[in-house]
Write a protein that holds these residues in place. Structure first.
Motif, PDB file in Angstrom:
ATOM      1  N   MET A  53       0.838  -1.178  -0.039  1.00 55.24           N
ATOM      2  CA  MET A  53       0.061  -0.017   0.024  1.00 55.24           C
ATOM      3  C   MET A  53       0.828   1.272  -0.078  1.00 55.24           C
ATOM      4  N   SER A  54       0.736   1.990  -1.011  1.00 55.14           N
ATOM      5  CA  SER A  54       1.628   3.284  -1.064  1.00 55.14           C
ATOM      6  C   SER A  54       0.997   4.542  -0.276  1.00 55.14           C
ATOM      7  N   ILE A  55       1.952   5.050   0.543  1.00 54.15           N
ATOM      8  CA  ILE A  55       1.548   6.323   1.258  1.00 54.15           C
ATOM      9  C   ILE A  55       1.103   7.184   0.426  1.00 54.15           C
TER      10      ILE A  55
ATOM     11  N   TYR B 256      -4.766   5.803  -2.393  1.00 54.50           N
ATOM     12  CA  TYR B 256      -5.939   5.258  -1.782  1.00 54.50           C
ATOM     13  C   TYR B 256      -5.659   3.868  -1.736  1.00 54.50           C
ATOM     14  N   PRO B 257      -5.938   3.056  -0.732  1.00 55.44           N
ATOM     15  CA  PRO B 257      -6.872   3.526   0.253  1.00 55.44           C
ATOM     16  C   PRO B 257      -6.079   3.879   1.534  1.00 55.44           C
ATOM     17  N   ALA B 258      -4.998   3.948   1.834  1.00 55.75           N
ATOM     18  CA  ALA B 258      -4.147   4.497   2.762  1.00 55.75           C
ATOM     19  C   ALA B 258      -4.611   6.026   2.906  1.00 55.75           C
ATOM     20  N   THR B 259      -4.801   6.564   1.829  1.00 58.32           N
ATOM     21  CA  THR B 259      -5.366   7.992   2.090  1.00 58.32           C
ATOM     22  C   THR B 259      -6.957   8.071   1.658  1.00 58.32           C
ATOM     23  N   ARG B 260      -7.688   8.652   2.364  1.00 61.62           N
ATOM     24  CA  ARG B 260      -8.927   8.726   2.145  1.00 61.62           C
ATOM     25  C   ARG B 260      -9.411   9.978   2.499  1.00 61.62           C
TER      26      ARG B 260
END
Length: 331
Positions: A1-3, A6-10
């Motif tokens: 999961m890339s910083i 999405y979905p780390a950033t919502r």
């Protein structure tokens, strides 16, 4: 999961709850950001409706102290006064502007006597007093003369300041008037009177209801494009602001408001002085007409509109919705 993806950033996480939206709001709107324009007329115990501005009235001087105390109770820090001058007091030279007992001066004294902690702002321009409806003196061809008008504006500003104005606001757009007014105030030991310069005032179609309110609509001969700004110009506004600051303006104004938010933003970014915007009569009338037609939710759009000014960089807004907005903001 890339910083950052999405979905780390919502992005919706911060918007989900009211408390969270309040916590991260980038722009704040409070009653302290509002200036309330009020129209004053001769007479006793009069609140005269203005047909083109539903909910706005011309008030007789004896009613103004109550409005002053209302502003203080609502947390509105300043009131701007605009006179409805009777036809018999209008003249080609606008001499009533220099009368120390004119309508504005009497209003200032009555409001100052309340002792309320509310600033009083006055309009410096001749259009409420001239029989031709222009902001300055005109020659036989109808051309608005700059330097002799400035001399009149200096006298008008001194007249208002001596009567108790905290802020004089030249709205005429004559060249050099800010410097001349500042020099005159200093010479008269009125060192603490502020100048809020209408630095970027555009020749606009949004002023119609205001001209009705001050009784100038039927007097204007021609238009004001020879001295107010062209709506196509932005860089010119920055030059106007720079000149007014250099001449001694304490704050500057952009007028009208919503159609010129880009100008508000550019001025606020460029200059380190307070920038105000005037949400003018035509803007007010459009909102009220849409609300009356059932098209808009008044409470919601008034606060959204005023927040837009603050988001663009305005330190404050002159708005006829000031008391309504203040009540909403005060809960």
């Amino acid at each position: 999961m890339s910083i950052g993806e999405y979905p780390a950033t919502r992005m919706r996480r911060l918007r989900r709850q009211p408390w969270s939206r309040a916590l991260v709001a980038e722009t704040q709107l409070t009653p302290a950001d509002l200036i309330w324009p009020i129209f004053v007329r001769d007479g006793t115990d009069i609140a005269e409706p203005i047909a083109t501005m539903p909910g706005v009235f011309r008030h007789s001087v004896d009613r103004l102290p109550a409005l002053m105390r209302e502003a203080e109770a609502l947390g509105i820090p300043a009131i701007a006064l605009f006179p409805y001058t009777q036809p018999e007091r209008r003249s080609d030279d606008g001499a009533e502007a220099l009368n120390p007992d004119n309508l504005v001066c009497r209003a200032l004294r009555a409001m100052r006597d309340t002792g309320a902690n509310v600033g009083l702002l006055t309009d410096v321009a001749l259009d409420p007093y001239t029989s031709h409806g222009h902001d300055g003196l005109v020659d036989d061809s109808g051309y608005v003369l700059n330097d002799v008008t400035v001399d009149m504006l200096v006298g008008q500003a001194l007249n208002q300041a001596r009567a108790g104005a905290d802020i004089v606001a030249p709205s005429d757009m004559m060249d050099g008037r800010v410097g001349a007014i500042r020099a005159a105030l200093e010479a008269d030991s009125l060192h603490d009177v502020q100048i809020m310069a209408y630095s970027a005032k555009y020749a606009s179609g949004f002023y119609g209801p205001f001209r009705d309110a001050v009784g100038a609509g039927g007097y204007l001969k021609g238009d004001k494009k020879g001295y107010q700004m062209d709506s196509a110009n932005a860089r010119e506004a920055l030059r106007e602001v720079a000149l007014d600051i250099a001449e001694g303006a304490d704050s500057v104004m952009v007028k009208p408001g919503l159609p010129y938010l880009d100008i508000v933003a550019r001025v606020a970014e460029r200059f380190d002085v307070p920038v105000f915007a005037y949400c003018v009569s035509g803007e007010y009338a459009m909102v009220e007409a849409a609300v009356a037609a059932g098209m808009l939710d008044k409470d919601r759009v008034v606060l959204e509109l005023l927040t837009a000014f603050r988001r663009a960089g305005a330190s404050g807004v002159l708005t006829y919705h000031a008391p309504h907005a203040a009540r909403l903001l005060n809960g």
